[in-house]
Design an enzyme around this catalytic site. Structure first.
Site, short mmCIF file in Angstrom:
data_model
loop_
_atom_site.label_atom_id
_atom_site.label_comp_id
_atom_site.label_asym_id
_atom_site.label_seq_id
_atom_site.Cartn_x
_atom_site.Cartn_y
_atom_site.Cartn_z
CG HIS A 62 -1.72 -1.28 1.35
ND1 HIS A 62 -1.88 -1.61 2.29
CD2 HIS A 62 -2.30 -1.55 0.36
CE1 HIS A 62 -2.85 -3.00 2.42
NE2 HIS A 62 -3.29 -2.45 1.58
CE LYS A 72 1.85 3.24 5.04
NZ LYS A 72 1.79 2.18 4.23
CE1 TYR A 132 -0.18 2.38 8.77
CE2 TYR A 132 -0.14 -0.45 9.85
CZ TYR A 132 -0.01 0.70 9.31
OH TYR A 132 -1.45 0.75 8.24
CG ASP A 170 -4.29 -5.42 0.29
OD1 ASP A 170 -4.80 -4.43 -0.17
OD2 ASP A 170 -3.76 -5.77 1.37
#
Length: 190
Positions: A62, A72, A132, A170
């Protein structure tokens, strides 16, 4: 904190120092001033957490398009993951290259993944919890991704003996090369 380079110079592994005694340990996971000086001059605006019930859960790859691109800082609270970053910056000298690091609850290591990189991971144990920090809030209109098994990327996922569990969303992501068409580039600058 120990800083380790990965095969992509902008993606950095950070391992905190543990202070152990008979009760357990203490460690500092994040300090803004240190991070901004030593890693990247960014501010985090949102913390996320995911739980993967089963070993072999694959999330990603992603990323969010500019102007909502996210950096991130990834860490594992429970379990272990094979954490992957793919350079999805079309004008980068390392475009289409990937790096991977195993992160686990054992050492509290974190992986810094800057804006412009696609990110995904495979859970290596059941009941894996990943946290995260991100530098931009989630924006569904900027959401994008790359299929986990893109043959051009040839990511060496540690799948031996593992059944892959992936969302239908996904599983339908495009290949990296299919994202960077003239139509996609116009969206980037619009």
């Amino acid at each position: 904190m120990r800083i380790e380079a990965t095969s992509l110079r902008d993606v950095i592994k950070i391992t905190p120092r543990h202070f152990n005694d008979s009760r357990g340990y203490f460690c500092e996971l994040y300090r803004e001033e240190w991070f901004r000086k030593e890693i990247a001059d960014v501010r985090f605006v949102q913390d996320n957490q995911s739980l993967s019930w089963r070993e072999g859960t694959l999330r990603g790859l992603h990323f969010q398009r500019a102007p909502a691109a996210q950096g991130k800082l990834v860490r594992v609270v429970a379990g272990a993951i094979f954490d992957v970053a793919v350079d999805a910056r079309p004008y980068s000298e390392t475009f289409g290259q990937w790096t991977a690091v195993e992160l686990s609850e054992e050492d509290d290591a974190q992986l810094w993944i800057p804006e412009g990189f696609a990110h995904g991971f495979l859970s290596l144990s059941p009941r894996t919890i990943v946290q995260y920090k991100v530098t931009a809030p989630y924006n569904p209109t900027a959401e994008n991704g790359v299929i986990w098994n893109d043959p051009d990327l040839a990511i060496d996922w540690p799948l031996a003996g593992r059944e892959v569990h992936i969302s239908s969303k996904d599983a339908d992501l495009p290949r990296l090369r299919d994202l960077f068409t003239p139509a996609f580039s116009r969206k980037e600058t619009a």
